[in-house]
Write a protein that holds these residues in place. Structure first.
Motif, PDB file in Angstrom:
ATOM      1  N   LYS A   1      30.123  35.715  47.350  1.00 44.62           N
ATOM      2  CA  LYS A   1      30.250  34.566  46.051  1.00 44.62           C
ATOM      3  C   LYS A   1      31.415  35.122  45.379  1.00 44.62           C
TER       4      LYS A   1
ATOM      5  N   SER B   1      25.592  28.386  51.856  1.00 49.30           N
ATOM      6  CA  SER B   1      25.985  29.665  50.823  1.00 49.30           C
ATOM      7  C   SER B   1      27.347  29.343  50.895  1.00 49.30           C
ATOM      8  N   ASN B   2      28.502  28.890  51.545  1.00 45.88           N
ATOM      9  CA  ASN B   2      29.610  28.620  51.321  1.00 45.88           C
ATOM     10  C   ASN B   2      29.993  27.310  50.819  1.00 45.88           C
TER      11      ASN B   2
ATOM     12  N   LEU C   1      27.439  27.882  47.419  1.00 45.96           N
ATOM     13  CA  LEU C   1      27.535  29.235  46.884  1.00 45.96           C
ATOM     14  C   LEU C   1      26.016  29.601  46.362  1.00 45.96           C
ATOM     15  N   ILE C   2      25.158  28.929  47.164  1.00 46.74           N
ATOM     16  CA  ILE C   2      23.759  29.241  46.879  1.00 46.74           C
ATOM     17  C   ILE C   2      23.051  29.872  48.080  1.00 46.74           C
ATOM     18  N   THR C   3      22.487  31.020  48.066  1.00 45.09           N
ATOM     19  CA  THR C   3      22.010  31.661  49.258  1.00 45.09           C
ATOM     20  C   THR C   3      20.583  31.988  49.205  1.00 45.09           C
TER      21      THR C   3
ATOM     22  N   LEU D   1      28.033  33.481  60.332  1.00 41.59           N
ATOM     23  CA  LEU D   1      26.841  33.616  59.738  1.00 41.59           C
ATOM     24  C   LEU D   1      25.921  33.792  60.646  1.00 41.59           C
TER      25      LEU D   1
ATOM     26  N   PRO E   1      30.125  33.911  54.896  1.00 39.09           N
ATOM     27  CA  PRO E   1      30.282  32.643  53.988  1.00 39.09           C
ATOM     28  C   PRO E   1      29.407  32.977  52.707  1.00 39.09           C
ATOM     29  N   ARG E   2      28.503  33.822  52.705  1.00 40.79           N
ATOM     30  CA  ARG E   2      27.584  34.066  51.575  1.00 40.79           C
ATOM     31  C   ARG E   2      28.269  34.726  50.571  1.00 40.79           C
TER      32      ARG E   2
ATOM     33  N   VAL F   1      20.565  42.862  46.737  1.00 40.66           N
ATOM     34  CA  VAL F   1      21.548  42.042  47.568  1.00 40.66           C
ATOM     35  C   VAL F   1      22.083  41.110  46.795  1.00 40.66           C
TER      36      VAL F   1
ATOM     37  N   ALA G   1      19.093  34.404  49.195  1.00 47.05           N
ATOM     38  CA  ALA G   1      18.730  35.564  48.167  1.00 47.05           C
ATOM     39  C   ALA G   1      18.510  34.786  46.689  1.00 47.05           C
ATOM     40  N   ASP G   2      19.379  33.821  46.673  1.00 46.01           N
ATOM     41  CA  ASP G   2      19.126  33.197  45.194  1.00 46.01           C
ATOM     42  C   ASP G   2      17.769  32.308  45.361  1.00 46.01           C
TER      43      ASP G   2
ATOM     44  N   ARG H   1      33.606  22.173  49.395  1.00 48.21           N
ATOM     45  CA  ARG H   1      33.088  23.364  48.705  1.00 48.21           C
ATOM     46  C   ARG H   1      32.834  23.020  47.271  1.00 48.21           C
TER      47      ARG H   1
ATOM     48  N   GLN I   1      26.342  40.643  47.192  1.00 45.28           N
ATOM     49  CA  GLN I   1      26.822  39.008  47.430  1.00 45.28           C
ATOM     50  C   GLN I   1      28.062  38.890  46.123  1.00 45.28           C
TER      51      GLN I   1
ATOM     52  N   ALA J   1      23.443  36.855  60.988  1.00 47.31           N
ATOM     53  CA  ALA J   1      22.412  37.702  60.407  1.00 47.31           C
ATOM     54  C   ALA J   1      21.994  37.645  59.109  1.00 47.31           C
TER      55      ALA J   1
ATOM     56  N   ILE K   1      34.413  32.593  49.452  1.00 46.95           N
ATOM     57  CA  ILE K   1      35.513  32.776  50.399  1.00 46.95           C
ATOM     58  C   ILE K   1      35.524  31.598  51.151  1.00 46.95           C
TER      59      ILE K   1
ATOM     60  N   VAL L   1      18.842  32.373  57.598  1.00 51.39           N
ATOM     61  CA  VAL L   1      20.236  32.047  58.251  1.00 51.39           C
ATOM     62  C   VAL L   1      20.437  30.493  57.974  1.00 51.39           C
TER      63      VAL L   1
ATOM     64  N   LEU M   1      16.339  40.461  47.310  1.00 55.24           N
ATOM     65  CA  LEU M   1      16.076  41.246  48.693  1.00 55.24           C
ATOM     66  C   LEU M   1      16.833  42.659  48.385  1.00 55.24           C
TER      67      LEU M   1
ATOM     68  N   ASP N   1      21.381  29.557  54.630  1.00 56.58           N
ATOM     69  CA  ASP N   1      22.746  29.959  54.156  1.00 56.58           C
ATOM     70  C   ASP N   1      23.915  29.323  55.002  1.00 56.58           C
ATOM     71  N   LYS N   2      23.582  29.160  56.132  1.00 51.67           N
ATOM     72  CA  LYS N   2      24.707  28.396  56.882  1.00 51.67           C
ATOM     73  C   LYS N   2      24.991  27.027  56.247  1.00 51.67           C
TER      74      LYS N   2
END
Lengths: 609, 155
Positions: free
Chosen positions: A144, B60-61, B64-66, A129, A141-142, A506, B68-69, B124, A510, A131, A122, B53, A65, B56-57
């Motif tokens: 890394k 992602s936390n 740790l996979i978003t 989160l 939260p994204r 992106v 974008a991955d 996590r 991250q 957007a 984190i 979103v 992205l 990711d919610k």
């Protein structure tokens, strides 16, 4: 819904906030934070449905992205190999296709990629989160990687007016200068992050030395738990104020991070003439410096070897040279971008050429290479360790030892970095799986010497197998007392390629571990803060700023009166000038008129009285 | 009736790092009488770009996979819709994760409030403790009895 006008017009009366307590500042920051987050269909659009296609002769590496360089909308991008190089391409439905060089060498890309480690993220993000990435920075939260270095902007005032900079106060139209209380809030906020809060801080600007209370800021940073403090500066003021260097050192500054774009007036019109005097004053103060060249193809890349030689010549005070390939900003056509674009592997290969192979491409490793050291020490001690887990394409480093006879020995020539890191990672994992730490330590004790070729080590590290003892101290005893001796006559060489909107990825954002703490309490990755200033740096600083008139009334100073005027004649006549450049360039061959022209063209007036 | 979403996915990444991950999410509730009920989804659909979103919610936390991955790799996934019975007091999301050949289970607990669902506890991947320690923590944070948590997690 908040309109674009509401965002661009919104600001608080900073004269009022300047009197506020920490608690009041926190309340305002929390209230403002969500209001300033970029909004979809107002600030940006999402165009991720379109996937860019590969063309003939291109080989897919991955998709990612990115953002449109013109409208900042979210796009899908393809990263691919062509002609031995790595490229990125994206297409905005409104602004067309953008193709950019991502990395100048696919072989190095493949080698570096093997060293990618991801961090622990984190545990307590500063922001919810709401957007897509990269419009939710805060950290969200994204993210890394935990922060390795926090940047704190203490002013947007600057005594220079470099032609390419739009950040400084008189051009921005406001003065951003947080109060000491506000600074304490920001620093405290950044220290709240878990599992590993930042301990390293860079005080930056504008020009931070223009703040009369810089020493107080350093004291506050120490009080808030920062153990490594560096000041990012052009050094101009320090060239003329030896007392300032001493005060910074005594307050707890560990190192200066100083702009240094070349060894001649042509390539470094910013501070070529002042640097010798800065180094002299730093010597007197006992304060080390990292030289920071911004590298532009065709402009100063031919001086890479000389810049390193300059660092080595002054190794008594220069701790490192950290090269930053240029980030290209503004609406720049591809032809022009290609003229200036240089990437990490291009710079690495130039250094190999310009040092006759003494520092070769094989001596460089990507930043996350050292993550196994953190994993091993964390497994042994049970305490969270700082982990450098940036994207492999973001940075590279090596370490040079200078022998008394001038010979250069990169650390990779006598330490088998690849096998040593592999060993540490394996042992860390064994402990995680339940193996007794003492067995692992015993094995490390036995095996560490095998990763070192003593015959190729610097002479002082060969004596009494000192290098092995250093490694034992660090990895077995976790004692860092002897590190000072280890660092003697060494030069750190680093590269950090901050992104721009043309090569924006992106996946790199991250993983960023160099962050800015903002006045609204958010902590933002470098490549969001500076790459999308409309949404981060400029948007937030403007809200927490004085108007130029307010600032001038409040301080009784005029912004333009603070601008630096250079007395070149006086500077080049000094002994320090000749001494520092001797053996690197022939200063006698540069006509005075050239000096003057270089300075003036850059935007720094010249005086003669 | 309250509805929640859960996601199953398969991901293979080659750049910037190599990763093979499979995640299956199971949803259970603890009702006001302390009974544990496993729920089945009422519908399923493929993950789309607009789910970034939501994805990711969810992950992602914790993993740790978003999203974008997902764009980076080869991936397939579904978004499952669950209807939560009105007598539900707690919702347990149990994520069975296979990551580069290593299997782990992560837990997220939400409490049903009058007008909202409140996250009480989540785990996590990078900081996962021993299971017994985690169960103790769940009991203390979510104010749940140990035998209930054991039953939800073990069954």
């Amino acid at each position: 819904m908040v309109s674009q006008e509401e965002i661009t017009e919104f600001r608080i009366d900073y004269r009022e906030l300047a009197k506020a307590s920490l608690e009041e500042i926190e309340k305002v920051a929390e209230k403002v934070r969500y209001k300033l987050i970029p909004k979809v269909n107002i600030d940006y659009k999402i165009y991720t449905k379109y996937t860019p296609e590969l063309k003939d002769g291109e080989e897919l590496i991955t998709y990612t992205l990115s953002a449109c360089p013109y409208c900042l909308s979210l796009l899908k991008a393809v990263i691919f190999k062509r002609d031995g190089k790595v490229w990125i391409r994206k297409k905005c439905p409104e602004h067309g296709e953008f193709e950019e060089l991502y990395w100048g060498d696919y072989e190095l890309y493949s080698r570096f990629r093997k060293w990618q480690y991801d961090g622990k993220g984190i545990a307590n993000p500063h922001i919810d989160l709401i957007a897509p990435c990269p419009y939710n920075c805060g950290l969200c939260p994204r993210h890394k990687s935990h922060p390795a270095l926090i940047n704190l902007v203490v002013t947007n005032r600057c005594d220079l007016s470099c032609w390419y900079c739009f950040f400084f106060a008189s051009k921005a139209g406001y003065v951003y200068e947080p109060t000491l209380n506000h600074i304490r809030y920001m620093l405290r906020q950044a220290r709240k992050l878990r599992p590993y809060p930042a301990i390293a801080l860079q005080i930056t600007g504008g020009e931070p030395t223009l703040r009369d209370d810089l020493v107080d800021i350093i004291h506050i940073a120490k009080e808030e738990g920062y153990t490594h403090i560096q000041v990012n500066t052009t050094g101009i003021k320090l060239a003329f104020e030896p007392e300032l260097a001493r005060m910074l050192r005594e307050a707890g500054t560990n190192v200066l991070y100083m702009s240094f774009d070349g060894v001649t007036p042509y390539t470094n019109p910013k501070n070529h003439w002042e640097i010798p005097y800065v180094l002299n004053n730093l010597r007197k103060a006992g304060l080390g410096v990292v030289l920071v060249p911004t590298l532009i193809k065709g402009y100063n890349d031919h001086e890479l070897g000389d810049m390193i030689r300059f660092g080595l010549k002054h190794i008594d005070i220069v701790r490192g040279v950290n090269i930053q390939p240029v980030s290209l900003t503004g609406r720049m056509p591809k032809k022009e971008r290609m003229k200036y674009r240089i990437t990490i592997p291009d710079a690495i290969k130039e250094i190999e050429k310009q040092t006759d192979g003494k520092i070769s491409r094989d001596d460089w490793y990507p930043v996350p290479t050292v993550a196994p050291i953190s994993h091993f020490i964390e497994a042994i001690t049970g305490r969270p360790q700082i982990e450098l887990t940036t994207h492999f394409a973001c940075g590279a480093a090596t370490y040079i030892f200078k022998e008394d006879d001038g010979e250069l020995i990169p650390i990779t020539r006598f330490v088998n970095v690849k096998e040593f890191m592999k060993f540490l990672e394996e042992k860390a994992q064994e402990i995680q799986r339940g193996k007794t730490k003492y067995f692992v330590l015993f094995e490390a004790l036995r095996k560490i010497p095998k990763f070192v070729d003593l015959s190729k080590a610097p002479k002082r590290l060969r004596k009494g197998k000192k290098i092995i003892k250093f490694l034992y101290n660090i990895f077995i005893r976790h004692s860092y007392d002897a590190l000072g001796e280890f660092h003697y006559n060494t030069l750190f060489l680093g590269m950090m390629h901050f992104q721009d909107l043309f090569n924006h990825d992106v996946a790199r954002v991250q993983r960023c571990d160099i962050h800015y703490v903002m006045p609204d309490g958010r902590e933002v990755p470098f490549c969001s803060f500076n790459v999308i200033p409309e949404f981060y740096r400029d948007r937030v600083q403007r809200v927490f700023s004085y108007t130029l008139k307010e600032w001038e009334e409040m301080t009784g100073k005029k912004l333009l009166d603070l601008k630096y005027k250079r007395n070149i004649k006086k500077l080049i006549e000094g002994e320090a000038y000749r001494y520092h450049y001797e053996g690197i360039i022939d200063v006698s061959k540069i006509p005075y008129e050239d000096h003057v022209l270089a300075s003036k063209k850059f935007g720094i007036p010249v005086i003669e009285e | 009736m309250v509805e929640i979403e859960a996601i199953d996915f398969n991901l293979r990444l080659y750049d910037p790092r190599v990763l093979k991950m499979k995640v299956i999410t199971n949803v259970k509730i603890v009702d006001v009488n302390g009974n544990i009920v496993s729920l089945e989804p009422v519908s399923e659909r493929e993950i789309e770009d607009m789910d970034d979103v939501i994805f990711d919610k969810e992950f992602s936390n914790t993993l740790l996979i978003t999203f974008a991955d997902l764009v980076h790799g080869e991936f397939e996934g579904v978004v499952k819709l669950y209807q939560i019975p009105e007598n539900a007091q707690y919702i347990f999301k149990i994520y069975s994760v296979e990551s580069n050949g290593k299997n782990v289970e992560l837990i997220k607990i939400c409490e049903m409030k009058k007008n909202s669902i409140v996250i009480k506890y989540y785990e996590r991947l990078p900081e996962l403790k021993e299971k017994d320690e985690r169960i103790q923590e769940i009991c203390s944070v979510a104010k749940l009895r140990e035998e209930i948590v054991y039953k939800v997690v073990k069954n």
